[in-house]
Design an enzyme around this catalytic site. Structure first.
Site, mmCIF file in Angstrom:
data_model
loop_
_atom_site.group_PDB
_atom_site.id
_atom_site.type_symbol
_atom_site.label_atom_id
_atom_site.label_comp_id
_atom_site.label_asym_id
_atom_site.label_seq_id
_atom_site.Cartn_x
_atom_site.Cartn_y
_atom_site.Cartn_z
ATOM 1 N N ASP A 1 -1.066 0.196 -6.564
ATOM 2 C CA ASP A 1 -1.459 1.245 -5.648
ATOM 3 C C ASP A 1 -1.827 2.340 -6.528
ATOM 4 O O ASP A 1 -1.094 2.848 -7.406
ATOM 5 C CB ASP A 1 -0.620 1.551 -4.462
ATOM 6 C CG ASP A 1 -1.151 2.792 -3.766
ATOM 7 O OD1 ASP A 1 -2.018 2.527 -2.893
ATOM 8 O OD2 ASP A 1 -0.677 3.778 -3.865
ATOM 9 N N ALA B 1 0.812 -1.390 0.009
ATOM 10 C CA ALA B 1 -0.179 -0.023 -0.027
ATOM 11 C C ALA B 1 0.698 1.203 0.136
ATOM 12 O O ALA B 1 2.043 1.205 0.455
ATOM 13 C CB ALA B 1 -0.724 0.079 1.300
ATOM 14 N N CYS B 2 0.365 2.439 -0.471
ATOM 15 C CA CYS B 2 0.801 3.748 -0.469
ATOM 16 C C CYS B 2 1.602 3.831 0.783
ATOM 17 O O CYS B 2 0.883 3.825 1.985
ATOM 18 C CB CYS B 2 -0.195 4.798 -1.126
ATOM 19 S SG CYS B 2 0.608 6.316 -1.151
ATOM 20 N N PRO B 3 2.860 4.519 1.032
ATOM 21 C CA PRO B 3 3.755 4.746 -0.312
ATOM 22 C C PRO B 3 4.723 3.480 -0.167
ATOM 23 O O PRO B 3 5.794 4.089 -0.810
ATOM 24 C CB PRO B 3 4.452 6.013 0.490
ATOM 25 C CG PRO B 3 4.372 5.722 1.857
ATOM 26 C CD PRO B 3 3.294 4.938 2.328
ATOM 27 N N GLY B 4 4.390 2.571 -0.001
ATOM 28 C CA GLY B 4 5.346 1.278 -0.207
ATOM 29 C C GLY B 4 5.593 1.353 -1.541
ATOM 30 O O GLY B 4 6.981 1.346 -1.641
#
Lengths: 79, 379
Positions: free
Chosen positions: A43, A16-19
């Site tokens: 994402d 998931a963001c910001p991954g």
């Protein structure tokens, strides 16, 4: 598929963001000038974050490929 | 006999041990279950206190307790730093050379800071993620008369994701209270294009920072620090001079996890709901070492502990492990030295910070005292 020779591919699907962006940043940090990194992300935020960061960092976004809900960003380290 | 070994004496490991001992008291009495908690030190440390230690507002007596005092009497405490996990033989190897056999293993050793991964950071930067670092930062702050102070988030993910925001808000209040705010420039940097990884928290924090005159730099990924020139150089090609740098270092799982083949990309691959370690039968993980997209925060470990304990107790009794962790997280956010807000969220519900107030700050102060009841598994 892309015609670019990719040196490293990062599969950040499911992250998931910001991954995905952080995964790309880490990979670019470890790459040499001229090398090409591909990032796979599901994402939606990556579509904005990744091009913005690539521009700010002075690298080259060679291509953005969409396949269903997966986006593949191909980035070249330019400096 | 069921031999349950818990590796780690932080909030996650301690709460799992206490909940299990309470739940499985009959089986322990009958000699059917043994619970051992293996930790690297005899004292339990409440890490969130380090934020206050950096401002001289707490002391070791407030944040340290003997681990034995916090554990249920039926939990065996072993002080022996873990060197390895031998998953094929199902045993944990301690620094003493002792091997501890397990039928079920819980991995809860927490994360550690690795400032040495960023060139120049260890020499030039302060940090508040360790007791020593926070105490040193306090001495620097007390003697800091003017110049630029940079709070730079270098490593993501890191422990307590809101702590860097709390630090910059508390610095603002600290210097105002001492009449030195006009002599100090405060700068906050973050790696992505907003001031926090969580969009809702970033949206709330940005105007709070602006209203205090705190400069922000985003898309700011520290590549190296020049300790002589006192300049940060970024991956984006920018340079930022500083007089005092407070850097949030990169974090890592303890080395024994990687050398034991229990990590993937640095963290323990964990099922987001059951908290089972992927690819390893009979092993659970919780807290800072997992690869889950949740905060590396004490509240997460606390909530996850209930899931792990329930699933282990079910397995001991031959029942299916039905408890599920839903991503629950709770964080207070200090917005100065006398006001705070909080966020509560899970996998499906984003946080919604409320207006900061003195009441919430006092609730945080009260929680700092009542934490010891959390560790005991009472609240």
């Amino acid at each position: 598929m892309t015609q670019f020779a990719v040196d490293r591919e990062i599969d950040a699907r499911g992250s998931a963001c910001p991954g995905p962006l952080m995964e790309l940043i880490r990979a670019m940090k470890a790459s040499r000038k001229g090398q090409v990194v591909a990032l796979l992300s599901e994402d939606q935020g990556s579509k904005v974050d990744v091009p913005q960061w690539v521009e700010k960092a002075g690298h080259k976004l060679l291509a953005v490929e969409e396949d269903g809900n997966v986006t593949r960003f191909i980035v070249q380290k330019a400096r | 006999m069921h031999d349950i070994v818990i590796a780690g004496g932080g909030v996650g490991g301690t709460v799992v041990a206490n909940l299990l001992a309470e739940e499985l008291a009959p089986e322990i009495s009958l000699g059917k279950v043994r619970i051992r908690l293996i930790t690297d030190r005899p004292e339990h440390v409440y890490k969130p206190a380090f934020l206050y230690l950096a401002f001289g507002r707490t002391a070791p007596t407030a944040y340290r307790r003997p681990q034995r005092e916090l554990l249920h009497p039926r939990v065996e405490l072993v002080v022996d730093p873990v060197l390895a996990v031998d998953t094929s033989q199902r045993r944990v190897i301690g620094d003493s050379g002792q091997a501890y056999a397990y039928s079920r293993l819980v991995l809860a050793p927490g994360a550690q800071v690795v400032p040495e991964r960023t060139p120049g950071l260890a020499e030039a930067g302060e940090q508040f993620y360790t007791e020593e670092g926070a105490a040193r930062l306090y001495r620097r702050l007390e003697g800091f008369t003017g110049g630029s102070v940079v709070v730079s988030v270098i490593g993501v993910p890191h422990m307590c994701p809101v702590a860097p925001l709390e630090m910059i808000f508390m610095l603002d209040a600290f210097f105002r209270q001492r009449g030195r705010r006009d002599q100090v420039e405060l700068i906050y940097t973050y790696p992505i294009n907003r001031v926090h990884s969580n969009p809702a928290i970033a949206e709330w924090a940005a105007p709070e920072l602006e209203s205090r005159g705190i400069r922000t730099e985003t898309f700011f990924n520290v590549e190296r620090i020049d300790p002589q020139q006192k300049v940060i150089e970024t991956l984006e090609g920018t340079s930022l001079p500083f007089d005092l740098l407070i850097g949030i270092p990169e974090h890592a799982a303890p080395p024994f996890l990687e050398s034991s083949g229990l990590t993937d990309a640095g963290w323990v691959p964990t099922d987001r709901h059951t908290l089972r370690v992927k690819g390893h039968e009979g092993i659970y993980a919780l807290g800072d070492v997992t690869d889950l997209p949740v905060s590396k925060a004490g509240s997460v470990a606390h909530y996850q502990a209930a899931t792990v304990a329930a699933n282990l107790a079910a397995e001991v009794r031959g029942l299916p492990p039905a408890a599920r962790y839903q991503g629950k997280t709770f964080c207070f956010i200090e917005t100065g030295t006398d006001q705070a807000t909080f966020v509560e969220f899970d996998y499906d519900h984003p946080p919604r910070p409320v207006r900061p107030s003195r009441w919430i700050h006092w609730a945080k102060m009260a929680y700092n005292q009542s934490y010891w009841l959390t560790a005991r598994g009472v609240i």
